[in-house]
Design an enzyme around this catalytic site. Structure first.
Site, PDB file in Angstrom:
ATOM      1  N   LYS A   1       0.880  -1.182   0.000  1.00  0.00           N
ATOM      2  CA  LYS A   1       0.000   0.000   0.000  1.00  0.00           C
ATOM      3  C   LYS A   1       0.914   1.229   0.000  1.00  0.00           C
ATOM      4  O   LYS A   1       1.393   1.669   1.035  1.00  0.00           O
ATOM      5  CB  LYS A   1      -0.902  -0.010   1.242  1.00  0.00           C
ATOM      6  CG  LYS A   1      -2.229   0.665   1.076  1.00  0.00           C
ATOM      7  CD  LYS A   1      -2.264   2.162   1.051  1.00  0.00           C
ATOM      8  CE  LYS A   1      -1.738   2.989   2.132  1.00  0.00           C
ATOM      9  NZ  LYS A   1      -1.494   4.386   1.697  1.00  0.00           N
TER      10      LYS A   1
ATOM     11  N   GLU B   1      -0.582   7.352  -1.188  1.00  0.00           N
ATOM     12  CA  GLU B   1      -1.441   7.791  -2.293  1.00  0.00           C
ATOM     13  C   GLU B   1      -0.838   9.011  -2.995  1.00  0.00           C
ATOM     14  O   GLU B   1      -1.242   9.360  -4.093  1.00  0.00           O
ATOM     15  CB  GLU B   1      -2.860   8.077  -1.783  1.00  0.00           C
ATOM     16  CG  GLU B   1      -3.006   9.203  -0.761  1.00  0.00           C
ATOM     17  CD  GLU B   1      -2.693   8.795   0.689  1.00  0.00           C
ATOM     18  OE1 GLU B   1      -1.853   7.895   0.893  1.00  0.00           O
ATOM     19  OE2 GLU B   1      -3.271   9.414   1.603  1.00  0.00           O
TER      20      GLU B   1
ATOM     21  N   CYS C   1      13.759  10.661   6.962  1.00  0.00           N
ATOM     22  CA  CYS C   1      13.573  10.373   8.385  1.00  0.00           C
ATOM     23  C   CYS C   1      14.905  10.420   9.110  1.00  0.00           C
ATOM     24  O   CYS C   1      14.945  10.454  10.328  1.00  0.00           O
ATOM     25  CB  CYS C   1      12.916   9.013   8.572  1.00  0.00           C
ATOM     26  SG  CYS C   1      13.984   7.687   8.050  1.00  0.00           S
TER      27      CYS C   1
HETATM   28  P1  NAD Z   1       2.108   9.413   6.916  1.00  0.00           P
HETATM   29  O1  NAD Z   1       2.123   8.859   8.286  1.00  0.00           O
HETATM   30  O2  NAD Z   1       1.218  10.563   6.631  1.00  0.00           O
HETATM   31  O3  NAD Z   1       1.675   8.270   5.859  1.00  0.00           O
HETATM   32  C1  NAD Z   1       2.312   7.017   5.840  1.00  0.00           C
HETATM   33  C2  NAD Z   1       1.333   5.984   5.289  1.00  0.00           C
HETATM   34  O4  NAD Z   1       0.211   5.900   6.157  1.00  0.00           O
HETATM   35  C3  NAD Z   1       0.806   6.322   3.912  1.00  0.00           C
HETATM   36  O5  NAD Z   1       0.732   5.142   3.156  1.00  0.00           O
HETATM   37  C4  NAD Z   1      -0.577   6.900   4.188  1.00  0.00           C
HETATM   38  O6  NAD Z   1      -1.491   6.631   3.153  1.00  0.00           O
HETATM   39  C5  NAD Z   1      -1.005   6.198   5.455  1.00  0.00           C
HETATM   40  N1  NAD Z   1      -1.819   7.049   6.321  1.00  0.00           N
HETATM   41  C6  NAD Z   1      -1.746   8.403   6.454  1.00  0.00           C
HETATM   42  N2  NAD Z   1      -2.644   8.830   7.371  1.00  0.00           N
HETATM   43  C7  NAD Z   1      -3.283   7.729   7.823  1.00  0.00           C
HETATM   44  C8  NAD Z   1      -4.311   7.523   8.784  1.00  0.00           C
HETATM   45  N3  NAD Z   1      -4.848   8.519   9.467  1.00  0.00           N
HETATM   46  N4  NAD Z   1      -4.724   6.250   8.998  1.00  0.00           N
HETATM   47  C9  NAD Z   1      -4.197   5.230   8.332  1.00  0.00           C
HETATM   48  N5  NAD Z   1      -3.221   5.370   7.399  1.00  0.00           N
HETATM   49  C10 NAD Z   1      -2.772   6.601   7.150  1.00  0.00           C
HETATM   50  O7  NAD Z   1       3.621   9.729   6.535  1.00  0.00           O
HETATM   51  P2  NAD Z   1       4.177  10.497   5.251  1.00  0.00           P
HETATM   52  O8  NAD Z   1       3.824  11.940   5.373  1.00  0.00           O
HETATM   53  O9  NAD Z   1       3.811   9.764   4.020  1.00  0.00           O
HETATM   54  O10 NAD Z   1       5.754  10.295   5.447  1.00  0.00           O
HETATM   55  C11 NAD Z   1       6.538  11.105   6.278  1.00  0.00           C
HETATM   56  C12 NAD Z   1       6.723  10.499   7.648  1.00  0.00           C
HETATM   57  O11 NAD Z   1       7.331   9.214   7.537  1.00  0.00           O
HETATM   58  C13 NAD Z   1       7.664  11.309   8.517  1.00  0.00           C
HETATM   59  O12 NAD Z   1       7.130  11.368   9.809  1.00  0.00           O
HETATM   60  C14 NAD Z   1       8.954  10.517   8.487  1.00  0.00           C
HETATM   61  O13 NAD Z   1       9.814  10.695   9.600  1.00  0.00           O
HETATM   62  C15 NAD Z   1       8.419   9.132   8.460  1.00  0.00           C
HETATM   63  N6  NAD Z   1       9.424   8.196   7.960  1.00  0.00           N
HETATM   64  C16 NAD Z   1      10.027   7.391   8.885  1.00  0.00           C
HETATM   65  C17 NAD Z   1      11.021   6.525   8.474  1.00  0.00           C
HETATM   66  C18 NAD Z   1      11.716   5.640   9.464  1.00  0.00           C
HETATM   67  O14 NAD Z   1      12.458   4.775   9.039  1.00  0.00           O
HETATM   68  N7  NAD Z   1      11.509   5.807  10.757  1.00  0.00           N
HETATM   69  C19 NAD Z   1      11.388   6.468   7.118  1.00  0.00           C
HETATM   70  C20 NAD Z   1      10.740   7.308   6.218  1.00  0.00           C
HETATM   71  C21 NAD Z   1       9.746   8.172   6.656  1.00  0.00           C
END
Ligand code: NAD
Length: 488
Positions: free
Chosen positions: A178, A181, A286
């Protein structure tokens, strides 16, 4: 350069691409140009069910396919990824905004995971012991779980799916991806290449959606394990719900990473490396450094050095030659980051560099000093090209500041002292530590660690942790009394 086109076939079920059943849509933008690249029909619970059923049906044969045969598809996949790397990188840059060189680099890191997973016939081995009691032998064998899923973020569209997918299928599981989006086109390219290897239909499926799709995966009785990478609030939701529905879950969350600059560091070299860490990928890593702690008077010279470098970074469309920093993911993200910078300045911080006011999804590098440690900007993951510089007198104070952060993804130190480096490695409460390294990203054969609010779970992504996560241990105790056997 590929031209923008609208394409909404972003679900792959049983090897077939379709738009899915939902009528709820989401536009995928090129953050540099504002062009719409795709219109996602956000996957419904019905789409997810079809993907999981496809994976469940494929599992029956896939788990019986010898490991040696399973990895042949990954060898072919690796070759295709190399062959198509430039095209994948262009799509990644178009939908994410990072520079072409950054997209190319993340593909390389993704390929390394495919290579490690090709070692599954060795990595997946169990262990055994004869005569645990007289005439009794015992063995531990690893078996695949069944249907597994990964929910991934927007910031590394090519690499992060590959932290999970190769290990999952090499271990004999089937898989539902997944993607975010906001960046589904890179994932679609990866899944298309996988199918070009002849991988049986249903072994890897993809659904593009938002919360409804995620919740459907969490609640589906046939999904055994979920890998998640994204922000901490969503990580918590997935961890809690996943546990409620009895899933095995690993959740990599958000971050707030610090680098410590000691007075004995080579300041010019350190500033160069830290500038890349803070402003590379427009700060949307991240492992991006967002706080620099200058120790014992290193502050002024370090601030001058990094401000000089950052002010010269060329910001623009990541597909153009010479551009060193692309936009952030969206105009909304730009305005969120600008708002946070404004709050920091209102609370008394000063702007060494103020990158606001560029419009669209663009910001220039921003450097702030004098922020209050407990202010919003110091506590929040900004996820943009913003570096806060703090000054302290000792290494102990620097480590204490890092320890007070809720996050624990990465911390780095720049120093010429082995003793300082060792103390830092020993005491800093973070899962990934860098010594004279700006982005301490673990290689594929090491776990991508992360502590505190940056990780929920036990087994991390990549390497041996990946194999642990994607297998169940089965322990067999055997007795074969000779009097029960036919005499030969
Ligand atoms: P996000 O949490 O908004 O989204 C991540 C995934 O979750 C996406 O596939 C999205 O569709 C889904 N999602 C979003 N909101 C949701 C909800 N309310 N309920 C269920 N699913 C939901 O993250 P993002 O903005 O895509 O990515 C950035 C974040 O990812 C930053 O916080 C970054 O630090 C983190 N990140 C962490 C690592 C790590 O290894 N720790 C690596 C890369 C990115």
């Amino acid at each position: 350069m590929p031209t923008a086109h609208i394409d909404n076939n972003l679900n792959c079920i049983q090897g077939q691409w379709s738009a899915g059943l939902s009528t709820e849509t989401f536009d995928v933008f090129n953050p540099a140009s504002g062009d719409v690249l795709a219109r996602v029909q956000l996957a419904s619970a019905g789409d997810v069910d079809a993907a999981v059923e496809s994976a469940a049906a494929a599992f029956v044969e896939w788990r019986r396919t010898p490991a040696q045969n399973r990895i042949q598809f990954l060898f072919k996949f690796r070759a295709l990824l190399e062959e198509h790397a430039d095209s994948i990188a262009r799509i990644c840059t178009m939908e994410n905004g990072k520079t072409f060189a950054e997209s190319r680099a993340e593909i390389t890191r993704g390929i390394e995971n495919v290579e490690v997973a090709c070692g599954i016939p060795t990595l997946m081995q169990g262990y055994n012991l004869e005569d645990v009691a007289s005439g009794l032998d015992e063995m531990m064998i690893r078996q695949p779980l069944g249907v597994t899923a990964a929910i991934v973020p927007f910031n590394f569209p090519a690499m992060i799916p590959l932290w999970f997918l190769p290990y999952a299928i090499a271990c004999g599981n089937t898989f539902v991806l997944k993607p975010s989006e906001r960046v589904p086109l890179t994932s679609r390219y990866l899944v298309e290449l996988l199918h070009q290897t002849g991988l049986p239909n249903g072994v890897v499926n993809m659904v593009t959606g938002g919360r409804e799709a995620v919740d459907a995966l969490l609640q589906h009785p046939k999904v055994r394990a979920i890998s998640f990478v994204g922000s901490t609030p969503v990580a918590r939701h997935i961890y809690t719900e996943g546990a409620k529905y009895g899933k095995r879950v690993q959740c990599q969350g958000g971050a707030k990473n610090f680098v410590v600059v000691m007075p004995d560091a080579d300041i010019e070299m350190s500033a160069k490396i830290i500038s890349d860490s803070a402003f590379g990928c427009a700060g949307q890593r991240c492992l991006a450094v967002s706080g620099a702690i200058a120790v014992g008077g290193a502050g002024t010279v370090f601030t001058d050095a990094i401000a000089g470098l950052a002010s010269n970074l060329r910001v623009g469309n990541g597909l153009e030659d010479g551009v060193q920093m692309g936009p952030v993911i969206s105009p909304a993200s730009r305005s969120r980051i600008e708002h946070l910078i404004g709050k920091g300045l209102d609370s008394g911080a000063s702007a060494v560099l103020d990158g606001r006011g560029q419009g669209g999804a663009f910001l220039k590098p921003t450097i702030l000093s004098g922020l209050e440690e407990d202010g919003e900007l110091m506590r929040t993951e900004i996820f943009g090209p913003v570096l806060a510089i703090q000054e302290v007198a000792t290494l102990d104070e620097a480590i204490a500041m890092i320890s007070r952060s809720a996050y624990g993804n990465q911390a780095s130190i720049f120093t010429a002292s082995g003793a300082a480096a060792r103390k830092f490695r020993y005491e800093a409460p973070c899962g990934n530590i860098g010594v004279n390294i700006g982005v301490a990203a673990p290689m594929a054969y090491f776990p991508f660690s992360g502590w505190k609010d940056s990780f929920l779970g036990v087994m991390h992504g990549q390497g041996r942790d990946g194999v642990e996560f994607y297998t169940d241990k089965k322990v067999v105790v055997e007795r074969w009394p000779k009097e029960w056997s036919r005499k030969f």
